[in-house]
Motif scaffolding. Structure first.
Motif, PDB file in Angstrom:
ATOM      1  N   LYS A  24       0.824  -1.207   0.000  1.00 55.00           N
ATOM      2  CA  LYS A  24       0.000   0.000   0.000  1.00 55.00           C
ATOM      3  C   LYS A  24       0.860   1.260   0.000  1.00 55.00           C
ATOM      4  CE  LYS A  24      -4.400   1.402   1.983  1.00 55.00           C
ATOM      5  NZ  LYS A  24      -5.522   0.883   2.789  1.00 55.00           N
ATOM      6  N   TYR A  25       1.999   1.194   0.700  1.00 48.68           N
ATOM      7  CA  TYR A  25       2.912   2.332   0.779  1.00 48.68           C
ATOM      8  C   TYR A  25       4.057   2.214  -0.222  1.00 48.68           C
ATOM      9  CZ  TYR A  25       0.716   4.017   5.086  1.00 48.68           C
ATOM     10  OH  TYR A  25      -0.163   4.527   6.015  1.00 48.68           O
ATOM     11  N   ASN A 174      -4.289   5.753  -4.317  1.00 52.12           N
ATOM     12  CA  ASN A 174      -3.131   4.922  -4.055  1.00 52.12           C
ATOM     13  C   ASN A 174      -2.275   4.790  -5.306  1.00 52.12           C
ATOM     14  OD1 ASN A 174      -1.976   1.819  -3.949  1.00 52.12           O
ATOM     15  ND2 ASN A 174      -1.924   2.852  -1.967  1.00 52.12           N
ATOM     16  N   ARG A 176      -0.822   2.304  -6.677  1.00 59.56           N
ATOM     17  CA  ARG A 176      -1.093   1.156  -7.546  1.00 59.56           C
ATOM     18  C   ARG A 176      -2.229   1.453  -8.509  1.00 59.56           C
ATOM     19  NH1 ARG A 176      -1.855  -2.753  -2.504  1.00 59.56           N
ATOM     20  NH2 ARG A 176      -2.925  -0.814  -1.962  1.00 59.56           N
ATOM     21  N   GLY A 294      -0.656   5.818   1.984  1.00 61.34           N
ATOM     22  CA  GLY A 294      -1.516   4.765   1.456  1.00 61.34           C
ATOM     23  C   GLY A 294      -2.650   5.242   0.582  1.00 61.34           C
ATOM     24  N   GLN A 344     -10.419   5.174  -6.169  1.00 56.05           N
ATOM     25  CA  GLN A 344      -9.786   4.999  -4.864  1.00 56.05           C
ATOM     26  C   GLN A 344     -10.717   4.364  -3.831  1.00 56.05           C
ATOM     27  OE1 GLN A 344      -6.865   5.082  -3.579  1.00 56.05           O
ATOM     28  NE2 GLN A 344      -7.418   5.030  -1.414  1.00 56.05           N
ATOM     29  N   TYR A 347     -10.821   0.482  -3.819  1.00 57.25           N
ATOM     30  CA  TYR A 347      -9.611  -0.224  -3.390  1.00 57.25           C
ATOM     31  C   TYR A 347      -9.085   0.243  -2.031  1.00 57.25           C
ATOM     32  CZ  TYR A 347      -9.281  -2.177  -8.077  1.00 57.25           C
ATOM     33  OH  TYR A 347      -9.529  -2.857  -9.244  1.00 57.25           O
ATOM     34  N   ASP A 349      -9.778  -0.132   1.151  1.00 57.39           N
ATOM     35  CA  ASP A 349      -9.526  -1.079   2.249  1.00 57.39           C
ATOM     36  C   ASP A 349      -8.839  -2.353   1.769  1.00 57.39           C
ATOM     37  OD1 ASP A 349     -11.510  -2.394   0.870  1.00 57.39           O
ATOM     38  OD2 ASP A 349     -12.888  -2.561   2.569  1.00 57.39           O
ATOM     39  N   ASP A 350      -8.359  -2.345   0.536  1.00 59.76           N
ATOM     40  CA  ASP A 350      -7.604  -3.443  -0.077  1.00 59.76           C
ATOM     41  C   ASP A 350      -8.450  -4.666  -0.427  1.00 59.76           C
ATOM     42  OD1 ASP A 350      -5.150  -2.173  -0.258  1.00 59.76           O
ATOM     43  OD2 ASP A 350      -4.593  -2.703   1.782  1.00 59.76           O
ATOM     44  N   TRP A 353      -8.936  -5.531  -4.481  1.00 55.61           N
ATOM     45  CA  TRP A 353      -8.062  -6.396  -5.264  1.00 55.61           C
ATOM     46  C   TRP A 353      -8.643  -7.805  -5.357  1.00 55.61           C
ATOM     47  CZ3 TRP A 353      -4.914  -3.133  -7.427  1.00 55.61           C
ATOM     48  CH2 TRP A 353      -4.497  -2.004  -6.722  1.00 55.61           C
TER      49      TRP A 353
END
Length: 386
Positions: A24-25, A174, A176, A294, A344, A347, A349-350, A353
């Protein structure tokens, strides 16, 4: 489904690795562009945040140095109030702790000159390289020897005679999301009404259909940059200029433009894109999606041209400022910024993906994620950013 092309079940199984989700970072132990050379004058102090780490730059006798933007005493940011009583140092505004920029050593405490900690403590330092008018910083472990900068930028970026001009801005998404937006071959749809299409006489399709797995290539040799290429040719990609819904034409793009698609679009570790040629036959565009934290990234945009004289460089700079910034880097790429920020939330809270539903044309994104998962030198985790 095109014969030989990756099927949906395979996409769902390999679409993202744990390391990529964790990044994330960003990736650790890599070089990142931080600021432009003309943003830091002699003895000027400039703070920045890269991969969540707060750092501070200073130019001393022409050379740029970088230390952690945090006093070791009480943890305040040195940049909150910049105080430099000597050329090679910075003094904490709170209690007078003073650090050398070249090695980070605490070489004095203003008002407490005989403290036993002087010379025994230090603040973190970072490796810096200045190339092509850009200040690069190595974000990573202090005991990790930085590799050559050439390994963390696209091929050709540092080539002699390859002149670059650029700009940067903060994007609320983020990193990515930024990287995948740039490399996503079907996101071309959002540019269908761009002012750049007629200005640069582009034949820009509504969509790009990869014909087989040969539409993507991977570069991962030891000692060199690692990346994935989209190969645009009649044998690998079918450009679609007629947009249809249930057989009815609902949108037409502009196939008559004399300037066709780039020959290749490629993405490189840790966070860079290269588009060749673009937005004109004699130009290359580079983009870097540098994590701030993040949820934000610095969007670096460069246009590059091979020149053989100062006169050619001056002409390119004039064209860059008077034409390409407005029409290409803002007019065209503003669509990308809007799309990233809109993406954004999904994605954030991840889980996005895992919840996303990819399709055939996302094969290049899958390749990128796998390469990044396999060839990163470390994951930038939260404990590194404190």
């Amino acid at each position: 489904m095109t014969e030989g092309f990756v099927d949906q079940a395979v996409l769902d199984q390999v679409k993202v690795g744990k390391g990529y989700v964790a990044a994330k970072y960003g990736f650790r132990n890599h070089w990142y562009p931080a600021i432009f050379s003309d943003q830091i004058e002699e003895e000027q102090v400039v703070p920045a945040q890269i991969c969540g780490e707060k750092i501070i730059f200073k130019r001393i006798d022409g050379k740029v140095f970088c230390i952690k933007d945090q006093c070791i005493h009480k943890g305040v940011q040195l940049s909150k109030k910049v105080e430099c009583f000597t050329k090679g140092t910075i003094t904490c505004w709170y209690h007078g702790f003073t650090y050398r920029f070249d090695d980070g050593v605490l070489n004095g405490i203003v008002g407490v000159p005989d403290s036993n900690v002087i010379g025994r403590k230090r603040v973190r330092t970072y490796a810096v390289e200045e190339q092509k008018g850009v200040i690069f910083v190595f974000i990573g472990d202090e005991d990790f020897a930085p590799p050559p900068l050439e390994e963390d930028v696209p091929p050709g970026f540092l080539a002699e005679g390859h002149v670059l001009r650029g700009r940067s801005q903060e994007v609320a998404a983020n990193w990515r999301i930024g990287a995948e937006n740039g490399f996503d071959s079907t996101h071309i749809f959002i540019h269908k009404d761009s002012i750049l299409i007629e200005d640069a006489d582009l034949a820009l399709p509504l969509g790009l259909v990869p014909l087989h797995n040969g539409a993507f290539e991977t570069t991962e040799e030891d000692g060199g940059p690692k990346g994935v290429h989209d190969i645009f040719s009649p044998e690998t990609i079918n450009p679609v200029f007629e947009g249809k819904i249930e057989g009815e034409i609902v949108k037409m793009s502009r196939p008559e433009g004399k300037n066709m698609l780039p020959q290749t679009i490629s993405i490189w570790m840790p966070c860079a894109l290269r588009v060749q040629p673009w937005p004109a036959p004699d130009l290359t565009q580079y983009e870097f999606y540098v994590p701030i934290d993040g949820v934000r990234h610095i969007y670096f945009q460069f246009l590059a041209k091979d020149v053989t004289s100062d006169k050619e460089e001056m002409a390119f700079e004039k064209e860059f400022k008077e034409r390409w910034v407005e029409k290409a880097l803002i007019g065209f790429n503003q669509d990308d910024i809007w799309a990233r920020e809109a993406n954004q939330e999904f994605y954030a809270d991840d889980t996005g993906w895992l919840r996303e539903s990819l399709f055939e044309a996302d094969g290049n994104i899958v390749r990128w994620r796998k390469l990044a998962d396999q060839h990163n030198r470390g994951i930038q985790e939260p404990q590194h950013v404190r």
